[in-house]
Write a protein that holds these residues in place. Structure first.
Motif, PDB file in Angstrom:
ATOM      1  N   LYS A  90      -0.982  -4.962  -3.701  1.00  0.00           N
ATOM      2  CA  LYS A  90      -0.603  -6.372  -3.598  1.00  0.00           C
ATOM      3  C   LYS A  90      -0.285  -6.776  -2.160  1.00  0.00           C
ATOM      4  N   LEU A  91      -0.055  -5.805  -1.305  1.00  0.00           N
ATOM      5  CA  LEU A  91       0.184  -6.097   0.110  1.00  0.00           C
ATOM      6  C   LEU A  91      -1.124  -6.174   0.902  1.00  0.00           C
ATOM      7  N   GLY A  92      -2.265  -6.094   0.198  1.00  0.00           N
ATOM      8  CA  GLY A  92      -3.548  -6.268   0.862  1.00  0.00           C
ATOM      9  C   GLY A  92      -4.221  -4.982   1.291  1.00  0.00           C
ATOM     10  N   ALA A  93      -4.194  -3.964   0.447  1.00  0.00           N
ATOM     11  CA  ALA A  93      -4.817  -2.679   0.776  1.00  0.00           C
ATOM     12  C   ALA A  93      -6.340  -2.811   0.811  1.00  0.00           C
ATOM     13  N   LYS A  94      -6.954  -2.133   1.764  1.00  0.00           N
ATOM     14  CA  LYS A  94      -8.410  -2.109   1.904  1.00  0.00           C
ATOM     15  C   LYS A  94      -8.869  -0.657   1.954  1.00  0.00           C
ATOM     16  N   GLN A  95      -9.930  -0.370   1.228  1.00  0.00           N
ATOM     17  CA  GLN A  95     -10.498   0.973   1.244  1.00  0.00           C
ATOM     18  C   GLN A  95     -11.261   1.168   2.551  1.00  0.00           C
ATOM     19  N   ILE A  96     -10.954   2.251   3.250  1.00  0.00           N
ATOM     20  CA  ILE A  96     -11.679   2.612   4.476  1.00  0.00           C
ATOM     21  C   ILE A  96     -12.219   4.023   4.311  1.00  0.00           C
ATOM     22  N   LYS A  97     -12.996   4.469   5.271  1.00  0.00           N
ATOM     23  CA  LYS A  97     -13.670   5.772   5.174  1.00  0.00           C
ATOM     24  C   LYS A  97     -12.687   6.926   4.965  1.00  0.00           C
ATOM     25  N   SER A  98     -11.577   6.915   5.690  1.00  0.00           N
ATOM     26  CA  SER A  98     -10.641   8.041   5.620  1.00  0.00           C
ATOM     27  C   SER A  98      -9.546   7.875   4.573  1.00  0.00           C
ATOM     28  N   GLY A  99      -9.497   6.739   3.896  1.00  0.00           N
ATOM     29  CA  GLY A  99      -8.447   6.515   2.902  1.00  0.00           C
ATOM     30  C   GLY A  99      -8.253   5.039   2.637  1.00  0.00           C
ATOM     31  N   VAL A 100      -7.021   4.584   2.762  1.00  0.00           N
ATOM     32  CA  VAL A 100      -6.685   3.178   2.524  1.00  0.00           C
ATOM     33  C   VAL A 100      -5.869   2.668   3.697  1.00  0.00           C
ATOM     34  N   ALA A 101      -6.181   1.452   4.142  1.00  0.00           N
ATOM     35  CA  ALA A 101      -5.413   0.799   5.207  1.00  0.00           C
ATOM     36  C   ALA A 101      -4.699  -0.410   4.622  1.00  0.00           C
ATOM     37  N   VAL A 102      -3.441  -0.571   5.011  1.00  0.00           N
ATOM     38  CA  VAL A 102      -2.644  -1.703   4.547  1.00  0.00           C
ATOM     39  C   VAL A 102      -2.086  -2.404   5.775  1.00  0.00           C
ATOM     40  N   ARG A 103      -2.344  -3.701   5.867  1.00  0.00           N
ATOM     41  CA  ARG A 103      -1.858  -4.476   7.000  1.00  0.00           C
ATOM     42  C   ARG A 103      -0.332  -4.391   7.065  1.00  0.00           C
ATOM     43  N   LEU A 104       0.180  -4.221   8.232  1.00  0.00           N
ATOM     44  CA  LEU A 104       1.618  -4.105   8.518  1.00  0.00           C
ATOM     45  C   LEU A 104       2.230  -2.766   8.089  1.00  0.00           C
ATOM     46  N   ARG A 105       1.485  -1.940   7.346  1.00  0.00           N
ATOM     47  CA  ARG A 105       2.034  -0.670   6.866  1.00  0.00           C
ATOM     48  C   ARG A 105       1.317   0.552   7.445  1.00  0.00           C
ATOM     49  N   GLY A 106       0.063   0.396   7.886  1.00  0.00           N
ATOM     50  CA  GLY A 106      -0.673   1.523   8.437  1.00  0.00           C
ATOM     51  C   GLY A 106      -1.726   2.030   7.475  1.00  0.00           C
ATOM     52  N   SER A 107      -2.181   3.269   7.712  1.00  0.00           N
ATOM     53  CA  SER A 107      -3.225   3.825   6.854  1.00  0.00           C
ATOM     54  C   SER A 107      -2.692   5.050   6.109  1.00  0.00           C
ATOM     55  N   TYR A 108      -3.302   5.301   4.970  1.00  0.00           N
ATOM     56  CA  TYR A 108      -2.913   6.407   4.100  1.00  0.00           C
ATOM     57  C   TYR A 108      -4.147   7.283   3.890  1.00  0.00           C
ATOM     58  N   ARG A 109      -4.153   8.445   4.518  1.00  0.00           N
ATOM     59  CA  ARG A 109      -5.307   9.350   4.420  1.00  0.00           C
ATOM     60  C   ARG A 109      -5.453   9.884   2.999  1.00  0.00           C
ATOM     61  N   HIS A 110      -6.676  10.016   2.578  1.00  0.00           N
ATOM     62  CA  HIS A 110      -7.050  10.565   1.276  1.00  0.00           C
ATOM     63  C   HIS A 110      -6.636   9.687   0.103  1.00  0.00           C
ATOM     64  N   ALA A 111      -6.096   8.515   0.363  1.00  0.00           N
ATOM     65  CA  ALA A 111      -5.729   7.604  -0.723  1.00  0.00           C
ATOM     66  C   ALA A 111      -6.962   6.806  -1.130  1.00  0.00           C
ATOM     67  N   PHE A 112      -6.909   6.233  -2.308  1.00  0.00           N
ATOM     68  CA  PHE A 112      -8.030   5.426  -2.792  1.00  0.00           C
ATOM     69  C   PHE A 112      -7.487   4.316  -3.685  1.00  0.00           C
ATOM     70  N   ILE A 113      -8.285   3.275  -3.837  1.00  0.00           N
ATOM     71  CA  ILE A 113      -7.914   2.161  -4.703  1.00  0.00           C
ATOM     72  C   ILE A 113      -8.584   2.393  -6.054  1.00  0.00           C
ATOM     73  N   ALA A 114      -7.782   2.324  -7.116  1.00  0.00           N
ATOM     74  CA  ALA A 114      -8.306   2.576  -8.460  1.00  0.00           C
ATOM     75  C   ALA A 114      -7.836   1.480  -9.405  1.00  0.00           C
ATOM     76  N   GLN A 115      -8.645   1.267 -10.442  1.00  0.00           N
ATOM     77  CA  GLN A 115      -8.283   0.326 -11.492  1.00  0.00           C
ATOM     78  C   GLN A 115      -8.175   1.087 -12.802  1.00  0.00           C
ATOM     79  N   MET A 116      -7.069   0.888 -13.500  1.00  0.00           N
ATOM     80  CA  MET A 116      -6.835   1.566 -14.772  1.00  0.00           C
ATOM     81  C   MET A 116      -7.517   0.787 -15.901  1.00  0.00           C
ATOM     82  N   LYS A 117      -7.600   1.381 -17.059  1.00  0.00           N
ATOM     83  CA  LYS A 117      -8.202   0.710 -18.211  1.00  0.00           C
ATOM     84  C   LYS A 117      -7.434  -0.557 -18.592  1.00  0.00           C
ATOM     85  N   SER A 118      -6.141  -0.558 -18.295  1.00  0.00           N
ATOM     86  CA  SER A 118      -5.312  -1.725 -18.603  1.00  0.00           C
ATOM     87  C   SER A 118      -5.571  -2.895 -17.661  1.00  0.00           C
TER      88      SER A 118
END
Length: 184
Positions: A90-118
Motif C-alpha cells: 500500500k506504500l507503493g511497492a514496485k517489483q524490480i530485478k533484485s526484489g522489491v523497491a518501496v518509495r521512501l523505504r528502500g529496497s528489499y532483496r529477494h522479496a516479491f509481490i504476491a496476490q493471495m486467493k482472497s
C-alpha cells in the motif's frame, strides 16, 4: 535587525475575564464547544503532519487512520490513531530485478509481490534458507505511526501543547464574537 516590544497590561485580562463572565452561560458554553472542536481538528492535523514525517509514510495513509472526537458538550476530546503496521504494498511497492523497491523505504532483496486467493496483495519474502520450496512465506510491513507515538510521547505532547497554547484562546474569542449579536 528588527526588534519588537510587547507590552501586556494585566488589567486587559481582568477586563476580558469580567466581560466574558457577564455573558449568558449558553453563549459561553457554545463558544467553548466550537473552539474545542476546531482546536481538536487542528491538533489532529498537526499530529498527522508530525507522524507522517517521522515514519516516512504517505500523509493520506496516516490521515485515514487518525480520527478526532469531541464529546457533545465539547468538554472532552480524543484523538485516536489506528494501530496497525502499514503494508509495503500500500506504500507503493514496485517489483524490480533484485526484489522489491518501496518509495521512501528502500529496497528489499529477494522479496516479491504476491496476490493471495482472497485478493489480498502484499510484499512477501520466503522464510528459511534458499531452496526449491515455495513455502513458507511471510508478509513484510512498513512503519506503524501509532507505535511511533507510543515510543516517543514527548514529541507528540509538544505538538498538542503548542496547539492548545497558540489556538485555544484566539479561537474561543473568535467564536464568542461570532455568537454575539452585531451592533448596527
Amino acid at each position: 535587525m528588527t526588534t519588537a516590544q510587547l507590552h501586556v497590561d494585566a488589567s486587559d485580562f481582568d477586563y476580558l475575564s469580567r466581560a466574558i463572565s457577564r455573558l449568558p452561560e449558553e453563549i459561553r458554553a457554545k463558544a467553548m464547544s466550537r473552539a474545542v472542536r476546531r482546536v481538536v481538528d487542528t491538533a489532529r492535523n498537526r499530529i498527522v503532519q508530525k507522524s507522517f514525517k517521522r515514519t516516512d509514510a504517505y500523509k493520506h495513509v496516516v490521515a485515514e487512520r487518525t480520527k478526532a472526537f469531541t464529546s457533545d458538550g465539547g468538554n472532552a476530546a480524543e484523538i485516536v490513531m489506528k494501530s496497525e503496521w502499514l503494508s509495503l504494498y500500500k506504500l507503493g511497492a514496485k517489483q524490480i530485478k533484485s526484489g522489491v523497491a518501496v518509495r521512501l523505504r528502500g529496497s528489499y532483496r529477494h522479496a516479491f509481490i504476491a496476490q493471495m486467493k482472497s485478493g489480498h496483495r502484499g510484499v512477501m519474502l520466503r522464510e528459511g534458507p534458499p531452496s526449491t520450496d515455495s513455502l513458507p512465506i511471510r508478509e513484510l510491513f512498513g512503519p506503524n505511526p501509532a507505535h511511533d507515538i507510543n515510543r516517543h510521547p514527548d514529541v507528540f505532547l509538544e505538538v498538542l501543547t503548542a496547539v492548545i497554547e497558540q489556538e485555544m484562546l484566539p479561537r474561543y474569542l473568535h467564536d464568542l464574537g461570532q455568537l454575539l449579536p452585531k451592533g448596527r
